[in-house]
Design a protein around this motif. Structure first.
Motif, PDB file in Angstrom:
ATOM      1  N   SER A  69      35.427  36.460  34.516  1.00 12.45           N
ATOM      2  CA  SER A  69      34.155  37.055  34.912  1.00 12.45           C
ATOM      3  C   SER A  69      34.296  38.563  34.864  1.00 12.45           C
ATOM      4  CB  SER A  69      33.791  36.605  36.331  1.00 12.45           C
ATOM      5  OG  SER A  69      32.578  37.198  36.727  1.00 12.45           O
ATOM      6  N   SER A  70      33.833  39.153  33.755  1.00 10.63           N
ATOM      7  CA  SER A  70      33.950  40.605  33.603  1.00 10.63           C
ATOM      8  C   SER A  70      32.597  41.302  33.564  1.00 10.63           C
ATOM      9  CB  SER A  70      34.722  40.934  32.316  1.00 10.63           C
ATOM     10  OG  SER A  70      33.942  40.581  31.182  1.00 10.63           O
ATOM     11  N   GLY A  71      31.524  40.521  33.584  1.00 14.36           N
ATOM     12  CA  GLY A  71      30.203  41.121  33.559  1.00 14.36           C
ATOM     13  C   GLY A  71      29.537  41.111  32.195  1.00 14.36           C
ATOM     14  N   VAL A  72      30.237  40.662  31.150  1.00 16.71           N
ATOM     15  CA  VAL A  72      29.602  40.544  29.833  1.00 16.71           C
ATOM     16  C   VAL A  72      28.915  39.182  29.755  1.00 16.71           C
ATOM     17  CG1 VAL A  72      31.237  42.132  28.748  1.00 16.71           C
ATOM     18  CG2 VAL A  72      31.669  39.689  28.652  1.00 16.71           C
ATOM     19  N   THR A  76      31.134  34.615  26.216  1.00 17.88           N
ATOM     20  CA  THR A  76      31.928  35.576  25.448  1.00 17.88           C
ATOM     21  C   THR A  76      33.383  35.147  25.498  1.00 17.88           C
ATOM     22  OG1 THR A  76      30.416  37.392  25.921  1.00 17.88           O
ATOM     23  CG2 THR A  76      32.654  38.002  25.264  1.00 17.88           C
ATOM     24  N   LEU A  77      34.032  35.169  24.345  1.00 19.54           N
ATOM     25  CA  LEU A  77      35.425  34.757  24.264  1.00 19.54           C
ATOM     26  C   LEU A  77      36.313  35.991  24.186  1.00 19.54           C
ATOM     27  CD1 LEU A  77      37.522  32.504  23.992  1.00 19.54           C
ATOM     28  CD2 LEU A  77      37.081  32.513  21.515  1.00 19.54           C
ATOM     29  N   HIS A  78      37.236  36.101  25.126  1.00 20.40           N
ATOM     30  CA  HIS A  78      38.223  37.178  25.152  1.00 20.40           C
ATOM     31  C   HIS A  78      39.550  36.568  24.710  1.00 20.40           C
ATOM     32  CE1 HIS A  78      35.473  39.529  27.739  1.00 20.40           C
ATOM     33  NE2 HIS A  78      35.245  38.369  28.335  1.00 20.40           N
ATOM     34  N   SER A  92      41.550  40.396  35.601  1.00 18.68           N
ATOM     35  CA  SER A  92      41.870  40.616  37.015  1.00 18.68           C
ATOM     36  C   SER A  92      40.667  41.024  37.842  1.00 18.68           C
ATOM     37  CB  SER A  92      42.958  41.687  37.145  1.00 18.68           C
ATOM     38  OG  SER A  92      42.520  42.910  36.603  1.00 18.68           O
ATOM     39  N   ARG A  93      39.521  41.184  37.222  1.00 21.78           N
ATOM     40  CA  ARG A  93      38.345  41.673  37.937  1.00 21.78           C
ATOM     41  C   ARG A  93      37.878  40.702  39.009  1.00 21.78           C
ATOM     42  NH1 ARG A  93      32.397  42.779  35.733  1.00 21.78           N
ATOM     43  NH2 ARG A  93      31.621  43.750  37.605  1.00 21.78           N
ATOM     44  N   ILE A 123      37.346  32.684  28.685  1.00 20.46           N
ATOM     45  CA  ILE A 123      35.942  32.382  28.397  1.00 20.46           C
ATOM     46  C   ILE A 123      35.089  32.891  29.547  1.00 20.46           C
ATOM     47  CG2 ILE A 123      34.256  30.569  27.942  1.00 20.46           C
ATOM     48  CD1 ILE A 123      36.631  28.879  26.855  1.00 20.46           C
ATOM     49  N   GLU A 124      34.176  33.779  29.213  1.00 19.72           N
ATOM     50  CA  GLU A 124      33.297  34.389  30.213  1.00 19.72           C
ATOM     51  C   GLU A 124      32.381  33.337  30.813  1.00 19.72           C
ATOM     52  OE1 GLU A 124      32.199  37.765  32.369  1.00 19.72           O
ATOM     53  OE2 GLU A 124      33.667  37.742  30.746  1.00 19.72           O
ATOM     54  N   GLY A 125      32.453  33.184  32.136  1.00 16.05           N
ATOM     55  CA  GLY A 125      31.623  32.206  32.830  1.00 16.05           C
ATOM     56  C   GLY A 125      30.324  32.792  33.339  1.00 16.05           C
ATOM     57  N   ARG A 126      29.417  31.922  33.703  1.00 18.10           N
ATOM     58  CA  ARG A 126      28.136  32.316  34.296  1.00 18.10           C
ATOM     59  C   ARG A 126      28.107  31.932  35.775  1.00 18.10           C
ATOM     60  NH1 ARG A 126      22.689  32.863  32.782  1.00 18.10           N
ATOM     61  NH2 ARG A 126      23.162  32.358  30.616  1.00 18.10           N
TER      62      ARG A 126
END
Length: 164
Positions: A69-72, A76-78, A92-93, A123-126
């Motif tokens: 969870s980075s706010g994007v 979004t795949l990091h 780490s956010r 994987i960016e979650g919602r």
């Protein structure tokens, strides 16, 4: 081919992180289930990431799947190869775990149990509240991660014996 498959011996050790009852935090177990359906061995880690130090001790190469969870935008795949320095802030956010992934990696580094190569799919979650099931964006990204991991294993299996 992913950097994690370059060099070394043996297939990567796959670790899926997450809690299937915390919505998008369950992306790791979701990916693990799909990979197991096609015969890959996947190790799951729940909320206590301090056990990573022991789980991958003695492993040369690892692939790790985790919700972030980075706010994007959700889904979004990091993709990040762990190097000599700390993980990027995206890892780490925010963490629903007792110890976050960045801290667990650094603990393994200090203890000398960090694999030589670690490829992380974040994987960016919602949604990270109580409940089962992934948001549509996260499920789509998780499917892409499954395809990438399977592609990496297929490339590994196709290499001639003794190549490294």
């Amino acid at each position: 081919m992913s950097e994690v498959l370059a060099g070394g011996y043996g297939p990567p050790y796959v670790i899926a992180v997450g809690n299937p009852y915390r919505q998008d935090d369950g992306v790791g177990p979701w990916v693990a289930r799909r990979l197991r359906e096609v015969g890959l061995e996947v190790h799951e880690v729940g909320d206590d990431l301090t056990c990573l130090s022991e789980a991958w001790s003695g492993v040369d190469r690892a692939v790790l799947i985790e919700a972030v969870s980075s706010g994007v935008g959700p889904g979004t795949l990091h993709v990040f190869e762990v190097g000599d320095g700390p993980l990027p802030a995206v890892f780490s956010r925010f963490s629903s775990h007792t110890v976050g992934l960045a801290e667990a990696v650094e603990l393994s580094r200090v203890l000398g149990t960090l694999p030589n190569s670690v490829l992380i799919y974040g994987i960016e979650g919602r949604c990270f509240g109580m409940g089962a099931g992934l948001s549509p964006e996260v499920e789509k990204a998780a499917g892409a991660v499954v395809a990438r991991v399977l592609s990496d294993f297929a490339l590994f299996a196709a290499r001639p014996t003794g190549s490294g």
